[in-house]
Design a protein around this motif. Structure first.
Motif, PDB file in Angstrom:
ATOM      1  N   LEU A  48       0.840  -1.199   0.000  1.00  0.00           N
ATOM      2  CA  LEU A  48       0.000   0.000   0.000  1.00  0.00           C
ATOM      3  C   LEU A  48       0.875   1.249   0.000  1.00  0.00           C
ATOM      4  O   LEU A  48       1.803   1.376   0.805  1.00  0.00           O
ATOM      5  N   GLU A  49       0.563   2.173  -0.899  1.00  0.00           N
ATOM      6  CA  GLU A  49       1.228   3.469  -0.881  1.00  0.00           C
ATOM      7  C   GLU A  49       0.842   4.244   0.372  1.00  0.00           C
ATOM      8  O   GLU A  49      -0.171   3.962   1.025  1.00  0.00           O
ATOM      9  N   GLN A  50       1.628   5.269   0.680  1.00  0.00           N
ATOM     10  CA  GLN A  50       1.331   6.118   1.831  1.00  0.00           C
ATOM     11  C   GLN A  50      -0.079   6.710   1.735  1.00  0.00           C
ATOM     12  O   GLN A  50      -0.829   6.738   2.713  1.00  0.00           O
ATOM     13  N   GLY A  51      -0.472   7.174   0.546  1.00  0.00           N
ATOM     14  CA  GLY A  51      -1.786   7.775   0.384  1.00  0.00           C
ATOM     15  C   GLY A  51      -2.914   6.794   0.630  1.00  0.00           C
ATOM     16  O   GLY A  51      -3.966   7.169   1.173  1.00  0.00           O
ATOM     17  N   THR A  52      -2.730   5.535   0.234  1.00  0.00           N
ATOM     18  CA  THR A  52      -3.742   4.508   0.493  1.00  0.00           C
ATOM     19  C   THR A  52      -3.865   4.246   1.981  1.00  0.00           C
ATOM     20  O   THR A  52      -4.973   4.149   2.523  1.00  0.00           O
ATOM     21  N   VAL A  53      -2.735   4.156   2.670  1.00  0.00           N
ATOM     22  CA  VAL A  53      -2.755   3.981   4.123  1.00  0.00           C
ATOM     23  C   VAL A  53      -3.461   5.160   4.782  1.00  0.00           C
ATOM     24  O   VAL A  53      -4.292   4.985   5.694  1.00  0.00           O
ATOM     25  N   ASP A  54      -3.178   6.362   4.310  1.00  0.00           N
ATOM     26  CA  ASP A  54      -3.771   7.566   4.909  1.00  0.00           C
ATOM     27  C   ASP A  54      -5.289   7.569   4.768  1.00  0.00           C
ATOM     28  O   ASP A  54      -6.007   7.865   5.730  1.00  0.00           O
ATOM     29  N   ILE A  55      -5.813   7.239   3.570  1.00  0.00           N
ATOM     30  CA  ILE A  55      -7.259   7.295   3.371  1.00  0.00           C
ATOM     31  C   ILE A  55      -7.964   6.216   4.179  1.00  0.00           C
ATOM     32  O   ILE A  55      -9.035   6.441   4.749  1.00  0.00           O
ATOM     33  N   LEU A  56      -7.367   5.017   4.283  1.00  0.00           N
ATOM     34  CA  LEU A  56      -7.966   3.963   5.096  1.00  0.00           C
ATOM     35  C   LEU A  56      -7.976   4.360   6.574  1.00  0.00           C
ATOM     36  O   LEU A  56      -8.942   4.111   7.299  1.00  0.00           O
ATOM     37  N   ARG A  85      20.360  -0.015  -1.549  1.00  0.00           N
ATOM     38  CA  ARG A  85      19.119   0.382  -0.879  1.00  0.00           C
ATOM     39  C   ARG A  85      18.665   1.762  -1.356  1.00  0.00           C
ATOM     40  O   ARG A  85      19.452   2.716  -1.400  1.00  0.00           O
ATOM     41  N   ILE A  86      17.378   1.859  -1.683  1.00  0.00           N
ATOM     42  CA  ILE A  86      16.742   3.137  -1.977  1.00  0.00           C
ATOM     43  C   ILE A  86      15.979   3.557  -0.726  1.00  0.00           C
ATOM     44  O   ILE A  86      15.032   2.874  -0.302  1.00  0.00           O
ATOM     45  N   ASP A  87      16.390   4.650  -0.119  1.00  0.00           N
ATOM     46  CA  ASP A  87      15.811   5.117   1.150  1.00  0.00           C
ATOM     47  C   ASP A  87      14.541   5.912   0.856  1.00  0.00           C
ATOM     48  O   ASP A  87      14.570   7.133   0.704  1.00  0.00           O
ATOM     49  N   LEU A  88      13.418   5.228   0.768  1.00  0.00           N
ATOM     50  CA  LEU A  88      12.158   5.875   0.413  1.00  0.00           C
ATOM     51  C   LEU A  88      11.796   6.983   1.394  1.00  0.00           C
ATOM     52  O   LEU A  88      11.445   8.096   0.989  1.00  0.00           O
ATOM     53  N   HIS A  89      11.886   6.677   2.678  1.00  0.00           N
ATOM     54  CA  HIS A  89      11.483   7.655   3.677  1.00  0.00           C
ATOM     55  C   HIS A  89      12.459   8.818   3.747  1.00  0.00           C
ATOM     56  O   HIS A  89      12.057   9.986   3.860  1.00  0.00           O
ATOM     57  N   GLY A  90      13.740   8.521   3.666  1.00  0.00           N
ATOM     58  CA  GLY A  90      14.729   9.589   3.715  1.00  0.00           C
ATOM     59  C   GLY A  90      14.609  10.538   2.534  1.00  0.00           C
ATOM     60  O   GLY A  90      14.842  11.745   2.665  1.00  0.00           O
ATOM     61  N   LEU A  91      14.221  10.003   1.378  1.00  0.00           N
ATOM     62  CA  LEU A  91      14.113  10.822   0.173  1.00  0.00           C
ATOM     63  C   LEU A  91      12.789  11.568   0.073  1.00  0.00           C
ATOM     64  O   LEU A  91      12.727  12.662  -0.485  1.00  0.00           O
ATOM     65  N   THR A  92      11.716  10.983   0.593  1.00  0.00           N
ATOM     66  CA  THR A  92      10.380  11.563   0.385  1.00  0.00           C
ATOM     67  C   THR A  92       9.640  11.910   1.672  1.00  0.00           C
ATOM     68  O   THR A  92       8.634  12.625   1.628  1.00  0.00           O
ATOM     69  N   GLY A  93      10.095  11.373   2.807  1.00  0.00           N
ATOM     70  CA  GLY A  93       9.342  11.550   4.048  1.00  0.00           C
ATOM     71  C   GLY A  93       8.125  10.652   4.136  1.00  0.00           C
ATOM     72  O   GLY A  93       7.309  10.788   5.051  1.00  0.00           O
ATOM     73  N   ARG A  94       7.977   9.699   3.195  1.00  0.00           N
ATOM     74  CA  ARG A  94       6.817   8.826   3.141  1.00  0.00           C
ATOM     75  C   ARG A  94       7.246   7.368   3.151  1.00  0.00           C
ATOM     76  O   ARG A  94       8.399   7.038   2.883  1.00  0.00           O
ATOM     77  N   ARG A  95       6.304   6.493   3.473  1.00  0.00           N
ATOM     78  CA  ARG A  95       6.572   5.063   3.573  1.00  0.00           C
ATOM     79  C   ARG A  95       5.576   4.287   2.718  1.00  0.00           C
ATOM     80  O   ARG A  95       4.627   4.845   2.189  1.00  0.00           O
ATOM     81  N   VAL A  96       5.784   2.977   2.646  1.00  0.00           N
ATOM     82  CA  VAL A  96       4.784   2.064   2.115  1.00  0.00           C
ATOM     83  C   VAL A  96       4.480   1.046   3.206  1.00  0.00           C
ATOM     84  O   VAL A  96       5.205   0.944   4.197  1.00  0.00           O
ATOM     85  N   MET A  97       3.393   0.293   3.008  1.00  0.00           N
ATOM     86  CA  MET A  97       2.963  -0.679   4.014  1.00  0.00           C
ATOM     87  C   MET A  97       2.659  -2.010   3.338  1.00  0.00           C
ATOM     88  O   MET A  97       1.959  -2.047   2.319  1.00  0.00           O
ATOM     89  N   ILE A  98       3.172  -3.096   3.907  1.00  0.00           N
ATOM     90  CA  ILE A  98       2.802  -4.434   3.464  1.00  0.00           C
ATOM     91  C   ILE A  98       1.561  -4.860   4.241  1.00  0.00           C
ATOM     92  O   ILE A  98       1.597  -5.006   5.465  1.00  0.00           O
TER      93      ILE A  98
END
Length: 393
Positions: A48-56, A85-98
């Motif tokens: 799940l993208e950060q935006g999907t987690v946020d809306i849920l 490693r691509i640091d998603l949070h460090g680069l964007t301030g956002r995460r994903v969720m399994i």
């Protein structure tokens, strides 16, 4: 029967739309061809993208998600026997969720039933009528009884093989599609994940992906032929291939073995229809578009469609006219095509293309090296992976 919005399909798109409409005081009826058990047990994507987690979370569906989901702040790209490693949070301030799609579906079904709102499973002979009128109809058979449902709007959320897109007259939709010359052989295994984050591996034998559904369930994929016979892949052969494609330069593999619970082949294709609307029928999710799974965009795109559609319907029922509904297709398609671009790019970057010459092989490796060594290129990957900002028209 009479309702405001008739929803065909009880996957994530249809269920989320009904949930958002209920919160806005808008009535809907959901029709689903399969049983509740089938819908809740369908194994699908799990990122799940950060935006999907946020809306849920914002709409009251986040309790189990945050309790059981696995937040990830990065991904690994592995090539030439080395991980980057691509640091998603460090680069964007956002995460994903399994968090498995079937778990999202379970949460949405539970919420719908708790609301006491209509959700009909095992519906047969569904047909759409009068889509060009202000009062479209859905006819169907349920529990042996033939029923006609009058609506203001119909939402086609019934997937790629559903009836809604097919109900649109020939010649109205423009179709864009691409079939890839490979597929994914996927397994679900009772084993610990290979890593605490996803590993995308490019190997001369073909692509591999190590992911998970939980801390005790590993989900792995290997590139194979589209016509691959699953029966030809013994457990030992699958594990050997995963180890080979994931191994570092010293031959060490992060893959941890365990009993394989499921096997299956996933086709790789891109598909978009334009427009995503005909009259009072609005298509959303897989009914309108399919992406290859490399970029983890499928369910997230469906959620983005639904957010746009729900806001447009709320404006319509609040007396603010049809402007947002009229803009729905164009608004949704801007994001759809960006997700298609990213999914195509990830797929092209990481897979072996049979017949590719040595030049193309070297360019592919150079692109991977650039992505992992350039802050700008890493940011581009990261912001697309965690999800671009939502466009609402």
């Amino acid at each position: 029967m009479r309702t405001q919005v008739g929803i065909v399909g009880a996957g994530p798109a249809g269920l989320l739309l009904a949930h958002l409409l209920h919160r806005a005081g808008i009535e809907s009826v959901i029709l689903e061809a399969k049983s509740r058990q089938h819908v809740e047990e369908r194994i699908r994507a799990g990122l799940l993208e950060q935006g999907t987690v946020d809306i849920l979370t914002e709409t009251g569906l986040g309790d189990r998600l945050h309790r059981e989901g696995l937040p990830h702040e990065g991904i690994e790209l592995r090539f030439d026997g080395q991980g980057h490693r691509i640091d998603l949070h460090g680069l964007t301030g956002r995460r994903v969720m399994i968090y498995g799609q079937q778990e999202v579906v379970k949460d949405l079904i539970a919420a719908r039933l708790a609301q006491g709102r209509p959700l009909l499973f095992e519906v047969e002979e569904v047909a759409l009528h009068d889509l060009d009128s202000d009062c479209p109809r859905i006819t169907f058979r349920h529990g042996g009884a033939e029923t006609m449902l009058h609506c203001d709007v119909i939402a086609g959320c019934d997937g790629f093989h559903g009836i809604c897109r097919e109900a649109i007259p020939a010649g109205v939709l423009k179709i864009y599609e691409r079939a890839y010359p490979f597929a994914w052989l996927g397994i679900l295994a009772a084993a610990p994940p290979a890593s605490h984050e996803l590993i995308y591996a490019r190997h001369e034998r073909g692509f591999a992906l190590a992911t998970m559904r939980s801390n005790t369930l590993a989900r792995h994929y290997i590139q194979c032929r589209p016509e691959e016979d699953v029966a030809a892949w013994s457990d030992d052969r699958i594990w050997a291939e995963l180890h080979a494609r994931m191994a570092d330069r010293d031959g060490h593999s992060p893959i941890k073995e365990g009993p394989i619970l499921q096997k299956g082949v996933t086709a790789m294709r891109s598909f978009v229809v334009e427009p995503m609307r005909h009259g009072r029928l609005f298509l959303a999710g897989d009914a309108a578009h399919i992406v290859p799974p490399t970029g983890a965009k499928g369910m997230n795109l469906a959620v983005a469609d639904i957010i746009v559609l729900a806001r447009a319907l709320e404006a319509f029922y609040r007396g603010r006219g049809m402007a947002l509904l009229d803009a729905y297709s164009a608004t949704a398609l801007r994001r759809v095509w960006k997700a298609q671009r990213f999914s195509w790019w990830m797929t092209s970057l990481l897979h072996r293309f049979d017949g590719a010459d040595p030049f193309e092989h070297k360019v592919q490796l150079a692109e991977l090296d650039y992505v992992c060594s350039s802050a700008a290129a890493s940011l581009t990957l990261a912001e697309n992976y965690v999800g671009l900002p939502l466009e609402t028209g």
